[in-house]
Motif scaffolding. Sequence first.
Motif, PDB file in Angstrom:
ATOM      1  N   THR A 116       1.035  -1.023  -0.076  1.00 37.25           N
ATOM      2  CA  THR A 116       0.050  -0.083  -0.184  1.00 37.25           C
ATOM      3  C   THR A 116       0.961   1.239   0.059  1.00 37.25           C
ATOM      4  OG1 THR A 116      -1.558  -1.176   1.206  1.00 37.25           O
ATOM      5  CG2 THR A 116      -1.957   1.189   1.072  1.00 37.25           C
ATOM      6  N   TYR A 117       1.310   1.671  -1.106  1.00 35.09           N
ATOM      7  CA  TYR A 117       2.320   2.736  -1.215  1.00 35.09           C
ATOM      8  C   TYR A 117       1.752   4.013  -0.885  1.00 35.09           C
ATOM      9  CZ  TYR A 117       4.949   6.493  -3.249  1.00 35.09           C
ATOM     10  OH  TYR A 117       5.382   7.762  -3.489  1.00 35.09           O
ATOM     11  N   SER A 118       2.513   4.336   0.051  1.00 36.76           N
ATOM     12  CA  SER A 118       1.943   6.083   0.693  1.00 36.76           C
ATOM     13  C   SER A 118       3.191   6.509   1.347  1.00 36.76           C
ATOM     14  CB  SER A 118       0.500   5.881   1.314  1.00 36.76           C
ATOM     15  OG  SER A 118       0.449   7.059   1.780  1.00 36.76           O
ATOM     16  N   PRO A 119       3.631   7.601   1.230  1.00 34.09           N
ATOM     17  CA  PRO A 119       5.090   8.300   1.851  1.00 34.09           C
ATOM     18  C   PRO A 119       4.718   8.755   3.109  1.00 34.09           C
ATOM     19  CG  PRO A 119       4.483   9.460   0.098  1.00 34.09           C
ATOM     20  CD  PRO A 119       3.348   8.384  -0.121  1.00 34.09           C
ATOM     21  N   LEU A 120       3.205   9.120   3.341  1.00 36.08           N
ATOM     22  CA  LEU A 120       2.941   9.931   4.580  1.00 36.08           C
ATOM     23  C   LEU A 120       2.385   9.129   5.751  1.00 36.08           C
ATOM     24  CD1 LEU A 120       1.391  12.700   2.629  1.00 36.08           C
ATOM     25  CD2 LEU A 120       3.665  12.608   3.408  1.00 36.08           C
ATOM     26  N   PHE A 121       1.213   8.350   5.521  1.00 36.72           N
ATOM     27  CA  PHE A 121       0.632   7.942   6.756  1.00 36.72           C
ATOM     28  C   PHE A 121       0.303   6.398   6.588  1.00 36.72           C
ATOM     29  CE2 PHE A 121       0.223  11.873   8.899  1.00 36.72           C
ATOM     30  CZ  PHE A 121       0.034  12.898   7.894  1.00 36.72           C
ATOM     31  N   PRO A 122       0.520   5.445   7.564  1.00 41.14           N
ATOM     32  CA  PRO A 122       0.082   4.439   7.396  1.00 41.14           C
ATOM     33  C   PRO A 122      -1.400   3.957   7.364  1.00 41.14           C
ATOM     34  CG  PRO A 122       0.674   4.701   9.563  1.00 41.14           C
ATOM     35  CD  PRO A 122       1.209   6.109   8.624  1.00 41.14           C
ATOM     36  N   SER A 123      -2.029   2.997   6.719  1.00 34.77           N
ATOM     37  CA  SER A 123      -3.365   2.829   6.542  1.00 34.77           C
ATOM     38  C   SER A 123      -4.184   2.538   7.844  1.00 34.77           C
ATOM     39  CB  SER A 123      -3.662   1.550   5.538  1.00 34.77           C
ATOM     40  OG  SER A 123      -3.016   0.590   5.768  1.00 34.77           O
ATOM     41  N   THR A 124      -3.181   1.984   8.756  1.00 28.35           N
ATOM     42  CA  THR A 124      -3.820   1.557  10.161  1.00 28.35           C
ATOM     43  C   THR A 124      -4.224   2.947  10.875  1.00 28.35           C
ATOM     44  OG1 THR A 124      -1.681   1.445  11.031  1.00 28.35           O
ATOM     45  CG2 THR A 124      -2.783  -0.883  10.190  1.00 28.35           C
ATOM     46  N   MET A 125      -3.625   3.844  10.558  1.00 27.95           N
ATOM     47  CA  MET A 125      -3.902   5.226  11.488  1.00 27.95           C
ATOM     48  C   MET A 125      -5.575   5.916  11.281  1.00 27.95           C
ATOM     49  SD  MET A 125      -1.888   8.608  11.716  1.00 27.95           S
ATOM     50  CE  MET A 125      -0.455   7.624  12.692  1.00 27.95           C
ATOM     51  N   SER A 126      -6.052   5.919  12.179  1.00 26.14           N
ATOM     52  CA  SER A 126      -7.345   6.347  11.949  1.00 26.14           C
ATOM     53  C   SER A 126      -7.465   7.980  11.884  1.00 26.14           C
ATOM     54  CB  SER A 126      -8.348   6.015  13.197  1.00 26.14           C
ATOM     55  OG  SER A 126      -7.759   6.700  14.362  1.00 26.14           O
ATOM     56  N   GLY A 182       9.964   9.140   6.595  1.00 29.76           N
ATOM     57  CA  GLY A 182      11.498   9.197   5.723  1.00 29.76           C
ATOM     58  C   GLY A 182      12.662   8.548   6.652  1.00 29.76           C
ATOM     59  N   VAL A 183      12.689   8.627   7.909  1.00 30.48           N
ATOM     60  CA  VAL A 183      13.739   8.174   8.769  1.00 30.48           C
ATOM     61  C   VAL A 183      13.609   6.353   8.933  1.00 30.48           C
ATOM     62  CG1 VAL A 183      14.492   8.007  11.132  1.00 30.48           C
ATOM     63  CG2 VAL A 183      14.130  10.220  10.117  1.00 30.48           C
ATOM     64  N   VAL A 184      12.190   6.174   8.981  1.00 34.09           N
ATOM     65  CA  VAL A 184      12.202   4.653   9.374  1.00 34.09           C
ATOM     66  C   VAL A 184      12.260   3.915   7.856  1.00 34.09           C
ATOM     67  CG1 VAL A 184      10.468   2.916   9.307  1.00 34.09           C
ATOM     68  CG2 VAL A 184      10.187   5.041  10.850  1.00 34.09           C
ATOM     69  N   PHE A 185      11.866   4.587   6.756  1.00 37.24           N
ATOM     70  CA  PHE A 185      12.368   3.680   5.499  1.00 37.24           C
ATOM     71  C   PHE A 185      13.771   3.873   5.357  1.00 37.24           C
ATOM     72  CE2 PHE A 185       8.301   4.975   3.350  1.00 37.24           C
ATOM     73  CZ  PHE A 185       7.403   3.999   3.846  1.00 37.24           C
ATOM     74  N   ALA A 186      14.354   5.102   5.403  1.00 38.47           N
ATOM     75  CA  ALA A 186      15.964   4.912   5.251  1.00 38.47           C
ATOM     76  C   ALA A 186      16.683   4.104   6.211  1.00 38.47           C
ATOM     77  CB  ALA A 186      16.334   6.497   5.479  1.00 38.47           C
ATOM     78  N   VAL A 187      16.411   4.147   7.667  1.00 39.73           N
ATOM     79  CA  VAL A 187      17.357   3.122   8.489  1.00 39.73           C
ATOM     80  C   VAL A 187      16.778   1.861   8.803  1.00 39.73           C
ATOM     81  CG1 VAL A 187      17.611   2.961  11.135  1.00 39.73           C
ATOM     82  CG2 VAL A 187      17.416   5.180  10.025  1.00 39.73           C
ATOM     83  N   ALA A 188      15.332   1.546   8.474  1.00 39.24           N
ATOM     84  CA  ALA A 188      14.936  -0.095   8.452  1.00 39.24           C
ATOM     85  C   ALA A 188      13.740  -0.103   7.418  1.00 39.24           C
ATOM     86  CB  ALA A 188      14.385  -0.196   9.802  1.00 39.24           C
ATOM     87  N   PRO A 189      14.366  -0.187   6.003  1.00 37.98           N
ATOM     88  CA  PRO A 189      13.245  -0.100   5.013  1.00 37.98           C
ATOM     89  C   PRO A 189      12.378  -1.434   4.963  1.00 37.98           C
ATOM     90  CG  PRO A 189      15.549  -0.405   4.172  1.00 37.98           C
ATOM     91  CD  PRO A 189      15.761  -0.243   5.910  1.00 37.98           C
ATOM     92  N   SER A 190      12.923  -2.509   5.481  1.00 36.14           N
ATOM     93  CA  SER A 190      11.997  -3.535   5.681  1.00 36.14           C
ATOM     94  C   SER A 190      10.986  -3.283   6.846  1.00 36.14           C
ATOM     95  CB  SER A 190      12.691  -4.903   5.810  1.00 36.14           C
ATOM     96  OG  SER A 190      13.534  -4.898   7.279  1.00 36.14           O
ATOM     97  N   VAL A 191      11.334  -2.758   7.821  1.00 34.90           N
ATOM     98  CA  VAL A 191      10.358  -2.569   8.611  1.00 34.90           C
ATOM     99  C   VAL A 191       9.174  -1.458   8.385  1.00 34.90           C
ATOM    100  CG1 VAL A 191       9.716  -1.588  11.108  1.00 34.90           C
ATOM    101  CG2 VAL A 191      11.685  -3.073  10.714  1.00 34.90           C
ATOM    102  N   GLY A 192       9.700  -0.446   7.652  1.00 35.99           N
ATOM    103  CA  GLY A 192       8.965   0.664   6.803  1.00 35.99           C
ATOM    104  C   GLY A 192       8.128   0.067   6.069  1.00 35.99           C
ATOM    105  N   ALA A 193       8.793  -0.628   5.244  1.00 32.17           N
ATOM    106  CA  ALA A 193       7.764  -1.400   3.893  1.00 32.17           C
ATOM    107  C   ALA A 193       6.528  -2.255   4.582  1.00 32.17           C
ATOM    108  CB  ALA A 193       8.811  -2.193   3.128  1.00 32.17           C
ATOM    109  N   GLY A 194       7.084  -3.080   5.827  1.00 34.91           N
ATOM    110  CA  GLY A 194       6.258  -3.811   6.301  1.00 34.91           C
ATOM    111  C   GLY A 194       4.993  -2.996   7.050  1.00 34.91           C
ATOM    112  N   ALA A 195       5.176  -1.970   7.396  1.00 34.02           N
ATOM    113  CA  ALA A 195       4.012  -1.155   8.012  1.00 34.02           C
ATOM    114  C   ALA A 195       3.099  -0.608   7.013  1.00 34.02           C
ATOM    115  CB  ALA A 195       4.744   0.029   8.645  1.00 34.02           C
ATOM    116  N   TRP A 196       3.369  -0.851   5.664  1.00 31.13           N
ATOM    117  CA  TRP A 196       2.697  -0.437   4.439  1.00 31.13           C
ATOM    118  C   TRP A 196       2.112  -1.680   3.733  1.00 31.13           C
ATOM    119  CZ3 TRP A 196       1.032   4.440   4.769  1.00 31.13           C
ATOM    120  CH2 TRP A 196       1.886   5.249   5.485  1.00 31.13           C
TER     121      TRP A 196
END
Length: 288
Positions: free
Chosen positions: A4-14, A187-201
Amino acid sequence: VNTTYSPLFPSTMSLKQITVALALAQATAHPLKPIRATPLSKSLALRGGFVSPTDAAKVAATLVSANGAMMALSPSKAGETYGMEFSPMEEWIAEGMGFTFVGAAIMSWLALNGASTNTVIGCGILPQLVQMTKTLLNDTPKKLGVPAAGMIFNFGLCAFSVYALLTGQSYADNVAKFMVGFFGLNGVVFAVAPSVGAGAWGITGDDKVEFLMKNFGFFIASWAVLGGAVIKGEDAAKAIGYSFVPCLLGLIDGNLISKSVDKFGMAKNPQYFWAVVQIAIIAATLLQ
């Protein structure tokens, strides 16, 4: 690949959580400082320096404009320039990088011309809104087999932010800080831990997808640094110089730390070009 590509907010955030965050920001906010257009360095002019901070910042804005336009309009061709071939998913991610660069370019030119802080931030979000609109109208999530909820949410949030920032709403200062903060966080999450950031989406992909998401993180962080510097009241040239630091860190990582450039057989000359350019711009804008 499922994302679920989106650079700003995770889909789980209400939406309720976002509303509460904005309300808290409203309660503690201080007025944003005005942007200071960068004057010609007197000391530089007196000693006949090579380039002024303002001129260096204009060169930087021009390069970011050109690179952003190429990546946003033809990400596959941009990939070829750097020695990479993209799958449809990878091309979509690269397109997102391009629109992020376009947003940073718009912010840079507006800051250099003394635009208000909220105008700079609001216009810098517009390219994100354009890409989300394009993605939804072309039914890209369905074509790539990913849910569209996150993109729909981000479309609404960015549309709201652009409205608030460009129409002078009373809460606009808080919206600017909120958006810069969330750009920066992702940005920080993707850059430092891309697998974690990607998994969040919901992203699951190969090493190349992870590499692209890591680079996307550095570029989103660059946008956030530029926006944050503008909000802080830094002069335009310094704000632009600071924004090049995350990009340089991305180059250092790809070439010397993770060595992804070698791993994916990327062309080295573009890497060297951007390293020299970024070091020169950082030096000219921040060290004078």
